[in-house]
Scaffold this active site. Structure first.
Site, PDB file in Angstrom:
ATOM      1  N   HIS A  17       0.821  -1.218   0.000  1.00 15.02           N
ATOM      2  CA  HIS A  17       0.000   0.000   0.000  1.00 15.02           C
ATOM      3  C   HIS A  17       0.843   1.252   0.000  1.00 15.02           C
ATOM      4  O   HIS A  17       0.343   2.341   0.267  1.00 15.02           O
ATOM      5  CB  HIS A  17      -0.965   0.010   1.192  1.00 15.02           C
ATOM      6  CG  HIS A  17      -1.741  -1.260   1.338  1.00 15.02           C
ATOM      7  ND1 HIS A  17      -1.372  -2.260   2.211  1.00 15.02           N
ATOM      8  CD2 HIS A  17      -2.834  -1.717   0.685  1.00 15.02           C
ATOM      9  CE1 HIS A  17      -2.208  -3.276   2.100  1.00 15.02           C
ATOM     10  NE2 HIS A  17      -3.108  -2.980   1.186  1.00 15.02           N
ATOM     11  N   GLY A  18       2.142   1.108  -0.247  1.00 18.45           N
ATOM     12  CA  GLY A  18       2.976   2.281  -0.499  1.00 18.45           C
ATOM     13  C   GLY A  18       3.627   2.945   0.704  1.00 18.45           C
ATOM     14  O   GLY A  18       4.080   4.082   0.582  1.00 18.45           O
TER      15      GLY A  18
END
Ligand code: FES
Length: 229
Positions: A178-179
């Site tokens: 999710h970064g």
């Protein structure tokens, strides 16, 4: 032609006025005995299973519990002699990947860059994500070695080495799920899905090049003390 398409067989004609044979309302003593015998067998089987499961568990539990206890306190020694400055290795410990990064002097300098610190969610390691002897600007017992549990504190993915864009000199890790971005001390940037820095395990150095995972230098810190893992 299939059986379904066969015409129904004609029912035998009943003579007019004849009575249908009487069907007994209650089962015969014989069929009742058979039903009771069947019920008793089923109930007996269920009862036996119910008793057998805890019995089998009781046989298995001591060994499982012993394994858990050993695993919870297991230590692992890691030889760092061949880990050159700027290089990174991952070792398994207690079912977690442990990242070990040999930081260069430039990395250590960059980890105190005010521009980087202003972008971090917990730059001073206020949250209990590391032992007391790693609560410092490098989040490590020895500044040149970063030792971190490689599990993202968002939903548990394993981040990959990738320098933080805000200051590539500071090294770092990126979680592709999710970064979330972490710097070379495992500190998470602001406004990321992960809310906590990467955990630092208890660590003790046996000599200049041997690291013992799972043992703290007398401060009693254990993995249960970590806020978020
Ligand atoms: S699991 Fe790492 S950002 Fe979601």
């Amino acid at each position: 032609m299939s059986a379904n398409t066969q015409p129904d067989a004609p029912s035998p004609e009943k003579p007019e006025g004849s009575k249908a044979p009487k069907v007994p309302d209650t089962p015969s003593p014989c069929s009742r005995r058979r039903a009771l015998t069947l019920s008793a067998g089923v109930l007996g089987g269920v009862g036996a299973c119910a008793l057998a499961v805890p019995f089998l568990d009781s046989l298995r539990d001591p060994e499982a519990r012993l394994k858990e206890a050993v695993s919870a306190h297991a230590t692992r020694d890691v030889d760092l002699a061949s880990l050159a400055p700027g290089h990174h290795m991952t070792v398994p410990w207690r079912n977690w990947p442990v990242f070990i990064l040999h930081r260069t002097p430039d990395m250590l300098h960059a980890l105190q860059d005010p521009a980087l610190l202003s972008r971090l969610r917990d730059p001073d390691s206020r949250e209990r994500q590391q032992p007391p002897d790693a609560t410092n600007p490098w989040r490590s017992v020895r500044p040149q070695f970063a030792v971190l549990i490689g599990i993202c504190t968002h939903l548990g993915c394993i981040p990959n080495p990738r320098p933080v864009p805000v200051d590539p000199q500071a090294g770092g890790w990126f979680c592709g799920c999710h970064g979330s971005q972490f710097d070379g001390a495992g500190r998470v940037l602001r406004n990321m899905p992960a809310a906590y820095n990467l955990p630092v395990p208890p660590v003790r150095y046996l000599n200049d090049t041997t690291l013992r995972l799972g043992e703290s230098a007398g401060n009693g810190f254990t993995m249960q003390d970590i806020v978020q893992l």
